[in-house]
Design a protein around this motif. Structure first.
Motif, mmCIF file in Angstrom:
data_model
loop_
_atom_site.group_PDB
_atom_site.id
_atom_site.type_symbol
_atom_site.label_atom_id
_atom_site.label_comp_id
_atom_site.label_asym_id
_atom_site.label_seq_id
_atom_site.Cartn_x
_atom_site.Cartn_y
_atom_site.Cartn_z
ATOM 1 N N MET A 1 30.062 -19.346 48.159
ATOM 2 C CA MET A 1 30.545 -19.359 46.753
ATOM 3 C C MET A 1 30.126 -20.700 46.120
ATOM 4 N N THR A 2 29.303 -20.615 45.067
ATOM 5 C CA THR A 2 28.856 -21.861 44.419
ATOM 6 C C THR A 2 29.642 -22.068 43.123
ATOM 7 N N THR A 3 29.612 -23.309 42.655
ATOM 8 C CA THR A 3 30.324 -23.686 41.433
ATOM 9 C C THR A 3 29.337 -23.805 40.277
ATOM 10 N N PRO A 4 29.452 -22.938 39.251
ATOM 11 C CA PRO A 4 28.569 -23.099 38.085
ATOM 12 C C PRO A 4 28.973 -24.325 37.280
ATOM 13 N N LEU A 5 28.006 -25.202 37.032
ATOM 14 C CA LEU A 5 28.361 -26.426 36.307
ATOM 15 C C LEU A 5 27.249 -26.902 35.392
ATOM 16 N N VAL A 6 27.651 -27.710 34.454
ATOM 17 C CA VAL A 6 26.736 -28.474 33.590
ATOM 18 C C VAL A 6 27.083 -29.939 33.799
ATOM 19 N N ILE A 7 26.067 -30.786 33.882
ATOM 20 C CA ILE A 7 26.309 -32.236 33.957
ATOM 21 C C ILE A 7 25.895 -32.843 32.624
ATOM 22 N N ASP A 8 26.872 -33.450 31.952
ATOM 23 C CA ASP A 8 26.621 -34.144 30.679
ATOM 24 C C ASP A 8 26.508 -35.637 30.995
ATOM 25 N N THR A 9 25.364 -36.222 30.706
ATOM 26 C CA THR A 9 25.021 -37.496 31.329
ATOM 27 C C THR A 9 24.287 -38.461 30.404
ATOM 28 N N ASP A 10 24.562 -39.751 30.623
ATOM 29 C CA ASP A 10 23.767 -40.827 29.994
ATOM 30 C C ASP A 10 22.931 -41.438 31.113
ATOM 31 N N THR A 11 21.945 -40.691 31.545
ATOM 32 C CA THR A 11 21.251 -40.835 32.817
ATOM 33 C C THR A 11 20.677 -42.220 33.080
ATOM 34 N N ALA A 12 21.376 -42.906 33.983
ATOM 35 C CA ALA A 12 20.946 -44.219 34.480
ATOM 36 C C ALA A 12 21.684 -44.474 35.778
ATOM 37 N N GLN A 13 21.031 -45.069 36.744
ATOM 38 C CA GLN A 13 21.681 -45.488 38.006
ATOM 39 C C GLN A 13 22.489 -44.365 38.634
ATOM 40 N N ASP A 14 23.801 -44.484 38.667
ATOM 41 C CA ASP A 14 24.591 -43.500 39.410
ATOM 42 C C ASP A 14 24.600 -42.137 38.741
ATOM 43 N N ASP A 15 24.279 -42.067 37.457
ATOM 44 C CA ASP A 15 24.086 -40.736 36.854
ATOM 45 C C ASP A 15 22.967 -40.000 37.592
ATOM 46 N N CYS A 16 21.899 -40.737 37.960
ATOM 47 C CA CYS A 16 20.784 -40.125 38.694
ATOM 48 C C CYS A 16 21.285 -39.576 40.038
ATOM 49 N N VAL A 17 22.180 -40.323 40.678
ATOM 50 C CA VAL A 17 22.708 -39.872 41.969
ATOM 51 C C VAL A 17 23.590 -38.643 41.771
ATOM 52 N N ALA A 18 24.365 -38.637 40.692
ATOM 53 C CA ALA A 18 25.194 -37.461 40.374
ATOM 54 C C ALA A 18 24.319 -36.240 40.136
ATOM 55 N N LEU A 19 23.181 -36.430 39.470
ATOM 56 C CA LEU A 19 22.258 -35.305 39.249
ATOM 57 C C LEU A 19 21.706 -34.799 40.578
ATOM 58 N N LEU A 20 21.412 -35.711 41.503
ATOM 59 C CA LEU A 20 20.933 -35.271 42.821
ATOM 60 C C LEU A 20 21.980 -34.408 43.518
ATOM 61 N N VAL A 21 23.263 -34.782 43.384
ATOM 62 C CA VAL A 21 24.328 -33.963 43.978
ATOM 63 C C VAL A 21 24.329 -32.583 43.335
ATOM 64 N N GLY A 22 24.242 -32.548 42.007
ATOM 65 C CA GLY A 22 24.240 -31.255 41.310
ATOM 66 C C GLY A 22 23.018 -30.419 41.632
ATOM 67 N N LEU A 23 21.900 -31.083 41.904
ATOM 68 C CA LEU A 23 20.637 -30.372 42.161
ATOM 69 C C LEU A 23 20.502 -29.914 43.609
ATOM 70 N N LEU A 24 21.110 -30.637 44.538
ATOM 71 C CA LEU A 24 20.814 -30.396 45.955
ATOM 72 C C LEU A 24 22.012 -29.964 46.793
ATOM 73 N N ASP A 25 23.223 -30.180 46.322
ATOM 74 C CA ASP A 25 24.397 -29.762 47.100
ATOM 75 C C ASP A 25 24.464 -28.235 47.081
ATOM 76 N N PRO A 26 24.537 -27.589 48.255
ATOM 77 C CA PRO A 26 24.568 -26.121 48.280
ATOM 78 C C PRO A 26 25.780 -25.513 47.570
ATOM 79 N N ALA A 27 26.790 -26.333 47.316
ATOM 80 C CA ALA A 27 27.984 -25.820 46.617
ATOM 81 C C ALA A 27 27.765 -25.766 45.104
ATOM 82 N N ALA A 28 26.669 -26.365 44.646
ATOM 83 C CA ALA A 28 26.448 -26.502 43.192
ATOM 84 C C ALA A 28 25.505 -25.425 42.674
#
Ligand code: RIB
Ligand code: CA
Length: 321
Positions: A1-28
């Motif tokens: 069961m995956t979680t449908p999500l949108v990431i609203d971001t001011d992409t810099a530093q840890d935002d990039c890491v948060a995007l990696l979680v959203g892009l690569l975590d199998p739960a996402a």
């Protein structure tokens, strides 16, 4: 069961890491990335998002929508002194790369309305897009399943001023509107939670560097400027409030303690602009948010190590990696 999500971001530093979680975590199940004015220049943030998509090997697979290029009321405030360009000087041939024609606010409203109560939003920048979506669609808060906000401090210190955390400082009017709108909102604050449990000291940074993967190199590059700033201001490592916000949505078992608070944001004060008043229920104010108070810090770090250990192949060559 995956979680449908949108990431609203001011992409810099840890935002990039948060995007990696959203892009690569199998739960996402990352449905879209929406851009908001915050950390660094807006167009630089968009480049940072595209470089991150490429580093994850998913360029072109997740739509990127451009949102508000300035706060609702006030002029934009930069954090380039903290983050540099936000991606450690990484660059990529962006020819042919285009964000979606649909504005981020329209995309947020549409995606929430398409599956009422199903979509989660991880808001890790100023809340301008979220507030604008509320203004555009009075049913938006009802349509959003859950809203996870990185912002404010829980009766603690700010970071851009003594009183205020950056996301709430940049657009306090937006933050105030969001907490008054009736969302099912969960808050990851800067202090104490991030400062106590989501800072990666040199020992942890060495573990990540030793992975020797393109993503661990990417992590080191995008976090380098902020690490230098952090150490100058007495923080012993890289800070990860944004990736923590994505992680606790996808893995609620990481949360060890949370509580209901009434959260409101100062918009009238000069010294206290953006201050997050988090009342713990003894002031006669009805709770409107769940604030996370303690997480499994080792579990969070292990989750990021797992993501960064993936041997992804960048979609396009990234200069500097
Ligand atoms: O105060 C920390 C927040 O401000 C993080 O979201 C960081 O990316 C900056 O936007
Ligand atoms: Ca951010």
């Amino acid at each position: 069961m995956t979680t449908p999500l949108v990431i609203d971001t001011d992409t810099a530093q840890d935002d990039c890491v948060a995007l990696l979680v959203g892009l690569l975590d199998p739960a996402a199940d990352l449905r879209a990335i929406t851009m908001v004015a915050g950390n660094v220049g807006f167009d630089q943030q968009v480049r940072n998002a595209f470089v991150t998509l490429s580093a994850a090997g998913r360029l072109g697979e997740v739509p990127v929508h451009l949102g508000c290029r300035r706060p609702l009321v006030r002029p934009w405030v930069s954090a380039e002194n903290v983050h540099g360009d936000g991606s450690g000087g990484l660059s990529m041939d962006a020819s042919g790369l285009e964000p979606e024609p649909e504005h981020a606010v329209d995309a947020l409203v549409r995606l929430a309305a398409e599956n009422p109560g199903e979509l989660s939003i991880v808001a890790i920048g100023p809340l301008t897009n979220i507030a604008a979506a509320l203004a555009k669609d009075p049913g938006f808060a009802r349509n959003v399943g859950s809203l996870y906000v990185m912002g404010g401090s829980n009766n603690g210190r700010g970071n851009i001023t003594a009183a205020a955390e950056f996301n709430f400082y940049v657009d306090p009017e937006a933050a105030k509107a969001v907490f008054a709108a009736g969302f099912d909102v969960t808050v990851v604050p800067w202090d104490p939670l991030t400062l106590r449990q989501a800072v990666f000291d040199q020992e942890r940074l060495d573990v990540i560097a030793a992975l020797g993967t393109p993503l661990s190199d990417f992590f080191g590059r995008v976090c380098a400027a902020t690490l230098e700033f952090d150490r100058r201001v007495g923080i012993d490592g890289t800070t990860h409030p944004d990736s923590l916000t994505a992680a606790v949505l996808l893995h609620p078992e990481l949360v060890r303690r949370s509580a209901r608070y009434h959260v409101d944001v100062e918009t009238a004060g000069e010294l206290t602009r953006g201050y997050s008043a988090m009342s713990w229920g003894v002031h006669g104010l009805a709770a409107n948010a769940t604030v996370i108070e303690e997480i499994d810090s080792e579990g969070f770090f292990a989750l990021l190590v797992e993501v960064l250990s993936r041997r992804t192949v960048p979609t396009r060559e990234i200069t500097g990696l």
